[in-house]
Scaffold this motif. Sequence first.
Motif, PDB file in Angstrom:
ATOM      1  N   THR A 102     -15.914  28.482  33.436  1.00  0.00           N
ATOM      2  CA  THR A 102     -16.432  28.005  32.283  1.00  0.00           C
ATOM      3  C   THR A 102     -16.785  26.535  32.165  1.00  0.00           C
ATOM      4  O   THR A 102     -17.636  26.072  31.503  1.00  0.00           O
ATOM      5  CB  THR A 102     -15.373  28.405  31.078  1.00  0.00           C
ATOM      6  N   ARG A 103     -16.072  25.795  32.993  1.00  0.00           N
ATOM      7  CA  ARG A 103     -16.206  24.351  32.801  1.00  0.00           C
ATOM      8  C   ARG A 103     -17.694  24.096  33.508  1.00  0.00           C
ATOM      9  O   ARG A 103     -18.444  23.251  32.779  1.00  0.00           O
ATOM     10  CB  ARG A 103     -15.246  23.472  33.599  1.00  0.00           C
ATOM     11  N   HIS A 104     -17.814  24.962  34.413  1.00  0.00           N
ATOM     12  CA  HIS A 104     -19.281  24.845  35.289  1.00  0.00           C
ATOM     13  C   HIS A 104     -20.196  24.883  34.490  1.00  0.00           C
ATOM     14  O   HIS A 104     -21.480  24.335  34.433  1.00  0.00           O
ATOM     15  CB  HIS A 104     -19.085  25.544  36.637  1.00  0.00           C
ATOM     16  N   HIS A 105     -20.307  26.064  33.675  1.00  0.00           N
ATOM     17  CA  HIS A 105     -21.380  26.497  32.923  1.00  0.00           C
ATOM     18  C   HIS A 105     -21.509  25.376  31.707  1.00  0.00           C
ATOM     19  O   HIS A 105     -22.651  24.991  31.324  1.00  0.00           O
ATOM     20  CB  HIS A 105     -21.106  27.846  32.108  1.00  0.00           C
ATOM     21  N   GLN A 106     -20.512  24.915  31.000  1.00  0.00           N
ATOM     22  CA  GLN A 106     -20.458  23.792  30.305  1.00  0.00           C
ATOM     23  C   GLN A 106     -21.143  22.470  30.698  1.00  0.00           C
ATOM     24  O   GLN A 106     -22.139  22.048  30.039  1.00  0.00           O
ATOM     25  CB  GLN A 106     -19.072  23.510  29.653  1.00  0.00           C
ATOM     26  N   ARG A 107     -20.670  22.203  31.967  1.00  0.00           N
ATOM     27  CA  ARG A 107     -21.320  20.857  32.429  1.00  0.00           C
ATOM     28  C   ARG A 107     -22.619  21.048  32.859  1.00  0.00           C
ATOM     29  O   ARG A 107     -23.530  20.099  32.662  1.00  0.00           O
ATOM     30  CB  ARG A 107     -20.264  20.535  33.710  1.00  0.00           C
ATOM     31  N   PHE A 108     -23.047  21.996  33.391  1.00  0.00           N
ATOM     32  CA  PHE A 108     -24.514  22.540  33.722  1.00  0.00           C
ATOM     33  C   PHE A 108     -25.371  22.509  32.457  1.00  0.00           C
ATOM     34  O   PHE A 108     -26.353  21.642  32.334  1.00  0.00           O
ATOM     35  CB  PHE A 108     -24.559  23.597  34.318  1.00  0.00           C
ATOM     36  N   GLY A 109     -24.804  22.984  31.239  1.00  0.00           N
ATOM     37  CA  GLY A 109     -25.582  23.004  29.999  1.00  0.00           C
ATOM     38  C   GLY A 109     -25.655  21.542  29.478  1.00  0.00           C
ATOM     39  O   GLY A 109     -26.667  21.429  29.078  1.00  0.00           O
ATOM     40  N   GLU A 110     -24.743  20.771  29.614  1.00  0.00           N
ATOM     41  CA  GLU A 110     -24.751  19.307  29.146  1.00  0.00           C
ATOM     42  C   GLU A 110     -25.734  18.567  30.206  1.00  0.00           C
ATOM     43  O   GLU A 110     -26.501  17.849  29.599  1.00  0.00           O
ATOM     44  CB  GLU A 110     -23.424  18.785  29.281  1.00  0.00           C
ATOM     45  N   ALA A 111     -25.999  18.750  31.330  1.00  0.00           N
ATOM     46  CA  ALA A 111     -26.788  18.088  32.326  1.00  0.00           C
ATOM     47  C   ALA A 111     -28.259  18.381  32.118  1.00  0.00           C
ATOM     48  O   ALA A 111     -29.115  17.813  31.729  1.00  0.00           O
ATOM     49  CB  ALA A 111     -26.477  18.562  33.725  1.00  0.00           C
ATOM     50  N   LEU A 112     -28.464  19.821  31.683  1.00  0.00           N
ATOM     51  CA  LEU A 112     -29.770  20.411  31.209  1.00  0.00           C
ATOM     52  C   LEU A 112     -30.237  19.717  29.921  1.00  0.00           C
ATOM     53  O   LEU A 112     -31.256  19.100  29.954  1.00  0.00           O
ATOM     54  CB  LEU A 112     -29.602  21.955  31.080  1.00  0.00           C
ATOM     55  N   THR A 113     -29.266  19.735  29.219  1.00  0.00           N
ATOM     56  CA  THR A 113     -29.631  19.117  27.605  1.00  0.00           C
ATOM     57  C   THR A 113     -29.951  17.714  28.079  1.00  0.00           C
ATOM     58  O   THR A 113     -31.182  17.176  27.354  1.00  0.00           O
ATOM     59  CB  THR A 113     -28.401  19.356  26.735  1.00  0.00           C
ATOM     60  N   SER A 114     -29.177  17.008  28.390  1.00  0.00           N
ATOM     61  CA  SER A 114     -29.426  15.491  28.609  1.00  0.00           C
ATOM     62  C   SER A 114     -30.752  15.167  29.500  1.00  0.00           C
ATOM     63  O   SER A 114     -31.636  14.286  29.026  1.00  0.00           O
ATOM     64  CB  SER A 114     -28.394  14.672  29.334  1.00  0.00           C
ATOM     65  N   THR A 115     -31.215  16.074  30.430  1.00  0.00           N
ATOM     66  CA  THR A 115     -32.558  15.940  31.021  1.00  0.00           C
ATOM     67  C   THR A 115     -33.570  16.160  30.172  1.00  0.00           C
ATOM     68  O   THR A 115     -34.463  15.346  30.276  1.00  0.00           O
ATOM     69  CB  THR A 115     -32.411  16.782  32.328  1.00  0.00           C
ATOM     70  N   LEU A 116     -33.660  17.250  29.425  1.00  0.00           N
ATOM     71  CA  LEU A 116     -34.668  17.693  28.750  1.00  0.00           C
ATOM     72  C   LEU A 116     -34.793  16.442  27.451  1.00  0.00           C
ATOM     73  O   LEU A 116     -35.934  16.259  27.125  1.00  0.00           O
ATOM     74  CB  LEU A 116     -34.500  19.183  27.989  1.00  0.00           C
ATOM     75  N   ARG A 117     -33.977  16.072  27.078  1.00  0.00           N
ATOM     76  CA  ARG A 117     -33.734  15.211  26.091  1.00  0.00           C
ATOM     77  C   ARG A 117     -34.191  13.937  26.548  1.00  0.00           C
ATOM     78  O   ARG A 117     -35.143  13.105  25.539  1.00  0.00           O
ATOM     79  CB  ARG A 117     -32.447  14.811  25.360  1.00  0.00           C
ATOM     80  N   HIS A 118     -33.921  13.399  27.801  1.00  0.00           N
ATOM     81  CA  HIS A 118     -34.698  12.420  28.390  1.00  0.00           C
ATOM     82  C   HIS A 118     -36.022  12.383  28.618  1.00  0.00           C
ATOM     83  O   HIS A 118     -36.717  11.541  28.520  1.00  0.00           O
ATOM     84  CB  HIS A 118     -33.723  12.017  29.622  1.00  0.00           C
ATOM     85  N   LEU A 119     -36.546  13.608  28.991  1.00  0.00           N
ATOM     86  CA  LEU A 119     -37.872  14.009  29.082  1.00  0.00           C
ATOM     87  C   LEU A 119     -38.764  13.943  27.822  1.00  0.00           C
ATOM     88  O   LEU A 119     -39.816  13.382  27.987  1.00  0.00           O
ATOM     89  CB  LEU A 119     -38.235  15.106  29.918  1.00  0.00           C
ATOM     90  N   ALA A 120     -38.179  14.425  27.069  1.00  0.00           N
ATOM     91  CA  ALA A 120     -38.722  14.257  25.604  1.00  0.00           C
ATOM     92  C   ALA A 120     -38.993  13.076  24.839  1.00  0.00           C
ATOM     93  O   ALA A 120     -39.912  12.967  24.071  1.00  0.00           O
ATOM     94  CB  ALA A 120     -38.391  15.479  24.736  1.00  0.00           C
ATOM     95  N   GLY A 121     -38.017  12.140  24.920  1.00  0.00           N
ATOM     96  CA  GLY A 121     -37.966  10.928  24.543  1.00  0.00           C
ATOM     97  C   GLY A 121     -37.976  10.940  22.912  1.00  0.00           C
ATOM     98  O   GLY A 121     -37.118  11.607  22.486  1.00  0.00           O
ATOM     99  N   PRO A 122     -38.682  10.507  22.316  1.00  0.00           N
ATOM    100  CA  PRO A 122     -38.744  10.363  20.736  1.00  0.00           C
ATOM    101  C   PRO A 122     -39.198  11.642  20.198  1.00  0.00           C
ATOM    102  O   PRO A 122     -38.707  12.096  19.116  1.00  0.00           O
ATOM    103  CB  PRO A 122     -39.660   9.086  20.492  1.00  0.00           C
ATOM    104  N   GLY A 123     -39.652  12.639  20.861  1.00  0.00           N
ATOM    105  CA  GLY A 123     -40.174  13.958  20.527  1.00  0.00           C
ATOM    106  C   GLY A 123     -38.774  15.017  20.335  1.00  0.00           C
ATOM    107  O   GLY A 123     -39.002  15.878  19.785  1.00  0.00           O
ATOM    108  N   TRP A 124     -37.560  14.518  20.903  1.00  0.00           N
ATOM    109  CA  TRP A 124     -36.494  15.297  20.942  1.00  0.00           C
ATOM    110  C   TRP A 124     -35.962  15.417  19.490  1.00  0.00           C
ATOM    111  O   TRP A 124     -35.870  14.293  18.805  1.00  0.00           O
ATOM    112  CB  TRP A 124     -35.383  14.944  21.946  1.00  0.00           C
ATOM    113  N   ASP A 125     -35.795  16.612  19.012  1.00  0.00           N
ATOM    114  CA  ASP A 125     -35.234  16.730  17.613  1.00  0.00           C
ATOM    115  C   ASP A 125     -34.143  17.731  17.604  1.00  0.00           C
ATOM    116  O   ASP A 125     -33.921  18.530  18.450  1.00  0.00           O
ATOM    117  CB  ASP A 125     -36.524  16.925  16.558  1.00  0.00           C
ATOM    118  N   ASP A 126     -33.795  18.204  16.213  1.00  0.00           N
ATOM    119  CA  ASP A 126     -32.715  19.098  16.036  1.00  0.00           C
ATOM    120  C   ASP A 126     -33.423  20.611  16.289  1.00  0.00           C
ATOM    121  O   ASP A 126     -32.330  21.217  16.867  1.00  0.00           O
ATOM    122  CB  ASP A 126     -32.138  19.024  14.611  1.00  0.00           C
ATOM    123  N   ARG A 127     -34.360  20.610  15.959  1.00  0.00           N
ATOM    124  CA  ARG A 127     -35.073  22.123  16.274  1.00  0.00           C
ATOM    125  C   ARG A 127     -35.066  22.529  17.969  1.00  0.00           C
ATOM    126  O   ARG A 127     -34.452  23.590  18.519  1.00  0.00           O
ATOM    127  CB  ARG A 127     -36.113  22.402  15.711  1.00  0.00           C
TER     128      ARG A 127
END
Length: 441
Positions: A147-172
């Motif tokens: 479960t920890r692996h899935h959680q950390r993988f998801g956190e890394a995915l979220t941070s990467t996509l947020r970084h790519l989107a920059g100011p375009g990242w939002d709650d939706r």
Amino acid sequence: MVRIPGENADDALSRTTDDFSRPSDVERLVSDIDLSPYLDRADDPVEAPLPDPVPVSTATPPLLALRDLVTDPRFTDLFARALREADPDFRELFPRDASGVLGEFVRAMSWALETVENARGDEAEVAQVVEFARHLGADHRKLELSTRHHQRFGEALTSTLRHLAGPGWDDRLSTTLGTVYRVLTTALREGAAAGHGPARVGATVVEVLRPTRDVVVVRLISDVMVDYHPGQHLSVLTPYTPGVWRRFSPAMPANPAGQIEFHVRDVPGGALSGSLVRGVGVGDRWVLARPLGLLEVDRTEPVRDVLMIAGGTGIAPLRCLLMDMMRHGANPRVHLFYGARHPGDLYDLPTLVDLAATAPWLTIQPVSEEDTDPWWAGARQELPRTLHRRQTGTLVDVVTGWGSWADRQVLLAGSPEMLRATVRGMVAVGTPRENISFDRP
């Protein structure tokens, strides 16, 4: 300054200057070590804002916006770095060059996001994505993810996509990604939980044969019996390229003794094959995982005769099927075309001839693209005589030269290029596409 006996002072000074400018062995070693987990994250370029983030429009559906972020060319490099920092285990689970694995993730993720968006609420379409994730989870059982692996993988995915989107990242986008990831990881866990038997089985190399300069036959004995169907392939992890799983087809049926044989060819540019072919030795330990795929002889009535076409090491799964057929009292007729570039590359022909000697239903047709072996191939075994003389040409040309084979069930095994050319050529001469089966390990 230490002067070599016999050299003058100017030469010694020049050598010393050159040595000083050249990196030492220690410096080269240190430069190869990834210290990013031990450095201040604030100084990590991954955290620095991108000068040109991926444009995200509020008019774009969030699923498609996430797809655009995942398919951005910078995603794989950024995501690989994020994974290395997210959990130390990911450094063992992924190869050092994770671009290939993450490239597959990008294709799968973008397909899932597009399919769900285009489904427009159609439950049957969405169920396809969930079922795909379950099958993937069954395969990933070999990784023993927690479960920890899935959680950390998801956190890394979220941070990467947020970084790519920059100011375009939002709650939706954040909410949509969270929902998608939760559904997919639930399906992955369900698929892994549905598996039976051990997730991984150890095996020891007991014999290594090198019939040609670029092919190795590896025989192993597994710690416990690996139960697979003839024609399937196994996920294999070797010590020659850490973290790289490959799918190899056994060349013999499963047996209680745990004996398994794989045929591997050195593919130029391959991530594993070269180091395996050159480095495998008796006593090496491999890891085997869940069998996949299904290439089989259809015995449903009315039973049709069989055409088998094998290119190179693609002979392994077809030979496995033939050996299994030997257990039956009655079999359909089988016409096997076995092809390679040069005559000497038909390394498994002696075994096939031995099988045919006790199987009147089996006919073997050797094929080679060239008439003679190149001088650099070295000494090779003398090929046995077969009922049909070896023909020269590509497999697809020789096979289709005999007709359409429209009344046969057709089984193919070989490289992706060989499969594409053979399917295209056979369909062109009238072979029904639904009669052709193949598996790409």
